[in-house]
Design an enzyme around this catalytic site. Structure first.
Site, short mmCIF file in Angstrom:
data_model
loop_
_atom_site.label_atom_id
_atom_site.label_comp_id
_atom_site.label_asym_id
_atom_site.label_seq_id
_atom_site.Cartn_x
_atom_site.Cartn_y
_atom_site.Cartn_z
N LYS A 1 0.83 -1.20 0.00
CA LYS A 1 0.00 0.00 0.00
C LYS A 1 0.87 1.25 0.00
CE LYS A 1 -3.97 1.88 2.58
NZ LYS A 1 -4.87 1.62 3.74
N SER B 1 -9.73 2.05 2.75
CA SER B 1 -8.75 2.77 1.95
C SER B 1 -7.76 1.88 1.20
CB SER B 1 -7.94 3.72 2.86
OG SER B 1 -7.20 2.98 3.83
N SER C 1 -10.01 -0.76 6.80
CA SER C 1 -9.47 -0.47 5.48
C SER C 1 -8.96 -1.68 4.72
CB SER C 1 -8.33 0.56 5.59
OG SER C 1 -8.83 1.83 5.84
#
Length: 463
Positions: free
Chosen positions: A77, A152, A176
């Site tokens: 990420k 996210s 997330s």
């Protein structure tokens, strides 16, 4: 949709000499080149660095090292430090930032033989329930490009679900890395707080609840990645050891089923039916199921806890916001502005409520072994909005899709989402399983058992 790739199979082939880290990396780079333009799961890919890493892994294997993630391509990420790589948090403030060091977890991935092929998209500062940001735009759902995978960690989840890479490393401070996997048909595992060391890296708005989270195509791969990453490190004072594998057979555990996790929240019928079906499959397999809601403290909602995120953002980025609000995603700007107007008493009240949440769930787990229910109350929704306008026939606020995940962050317990069927248009539904803090291995073992039972009943992995 491309069939997801299993990390365990890749690593075994590389260790056995049927493949090589270089070959697996080249294949992943080809898949990314072909599939990523339509998805925007990856925001940067460093082919030269990835191939150099792969060649080093091949040398290590030739020298006799036995690596658990030998040659497995991994997405990280775009909020987690990978030394020497551009890492932006999806923010114009960090558009040109290059990480000076690996996060401990990235260091451990490299040590286990994984290849970091690129950085995967995130909402700005990982603070939004859809994956879009001012630098890179939106990540799209692999089944329908007009839909969002949520956020996210939408980039990492889509990278796995679309078969671009076998594994991804996300973050989870409120769901997330569970909600996006639920929406795209992948597995997302939020470990106990401290089980995987955090940092070095960016300062976090979410103190005391954020974790690094494996995302994979199945539970076995999530567990494989977790075992490579877990364990204390002196550089992270919050890092802790976890319990050894639970010897009790899954069928001997007492599993609490809570259709809404004890919250007054609407759920779409298609989600309720899929989760009910998963529970029925476990019941038929001989699992002891009881209906029991967690006894949350009075007044607990995600909204009541959100001042912690807003205050954290304001503390970190309030000065930059005052200088130029236009630098920020408008939705993040609203959060920063809210944080700037909070009083110390309001932030302290949210912190105290989080402590009460943890205590309430710890007491709940003295009577049951695990807790299950939906990961999200809805399936994926259109890309151009923060959340669905209605859930369960009720008009809802934009964050209503996120209601079932954040409390488990504040409780610091492990939670995992795995596919349990489909809703409208074949869109995936996620089943969330939760365990007491430190019993991550018990949770992973039962999740693998559940995955097998769901596959036998036709409700499992959709990829």
């Amino acid at each position: 949709m491309t069939t997801p790739i299993r990390a365990a199979a890749v690593a075994e082939a590389v260790r056995a000499g049927r493949s090589s880290a270089r070959a697996e990396t080249l294949a992943a780079l080809d898949r990314i080149a072909a599939g990523n333009p339509a998805l925007n799961a990856f925001v940067t890919v460093d082919e030269a660095a990835a191939l150099a890493e792969a060649e080093e892994i091949d040398r290590r294997i030739a020298a006799g090292e036995r690596l658990p993630l030998a040659g497995v391509p991994v997405a990280v990420k775009d909020t987690i430090w990978v030394g020497g790589r551009r890492v932006t948090q999806g923010s114009r403030l960090f558009a040109d930032f290059h990480a000076p060091a690996d996060a401990i977890a990235v260091e451990r991935l490299r040590g286990a033989g994984a290849v970091i092929v690129g950085m995967a998209n995130s909402s700005e500062f990982a603070c939004k329930g859809v994956t879009t940001n001012p630098l890179f735009g939106p990540t799209r759902h692999p089944r329908n490009p007009d839909l969002t995978p949520g956020g996210s960690s939408g980039g990492p989840a889509v990278a796995v679900a679309a078969g671009l890479v076998p594994l991804a490393l996300g973050t989870d401070a409120g769901g997330s890395s569970r909600r996006p996997p639920a929406h795209v048909g992948a597995v997302g595992f939020k470990p106990s707080f401290g089980a995987i060391p955090y940092g070095p890296g960016f300062a976090e708005p979410f103190t005391g609840i954020a974790v690094l989270a494996p995302i994979a195509a199945d539970v076995a791969d999530a567990a494989l990645m977790f075992e490579a990453l877990c364990g204390p490190d002196p550089r992270d004072p919050d890092s802790v050891g976890i319990a050894a594998m639970d010897d009790r057979p899954p069928e001997s555990l007492t599993i609490a089923y809570s259709p809404r996790f004890g919250l007054d929240a609407p759920v779409d019928d298609e989600v309720r039916q899929a989760v009910d079906g998963a529970v029925e499959a476990l019941d038929r397999a001989g699992v002891r199921i009881v209906r029991r809601d967690p006894p949350w403290p009075d007044g607990v909602t995600e909204t009541a806890l959100m001042p912690l995120q807003h205050a954290g953002l304001a503390a970190l980025y309030g000065d930059a916001f005052h200088r130029d609000p236009s630098l920020f995603d408008p939705d993040i700007a609203v959060q920063i502005e809210n944080g700037l107007h909070l009083t110390g008493a309001e932030v302290a009240a949210a912190q105290l409520l989080g402590v009460e949440v943890a205590r309430a769930l710890a007491a709940y787990f003295t009577d049951v072994d695990l807790l299950i229910g939906p990961t999200t109350p809805c399936v994926a929704w259109p890309l151009d909005r923060l959340g669905p306008e209605t859930i369960g026939g009720r008009t809802v606020p934009p964050r209503a899709h996120a209601v079932f995940t954040p409390l488990f962050n504040h409780a610091k317990v492990p939670a995992i989402s795995l596919p349990c069927g489909a809703g409208r248009d074949g869109l995936p539904v996620g089943l969330q399983l939760v365990a007491p803090r430190g019993l991550d291995r018990r949770l992973l073992r039962f999740a693998a058992f559940t995955e097998t039972m769901l596959a036998a009943s036709g409700q499992g992995q959709l990829g």
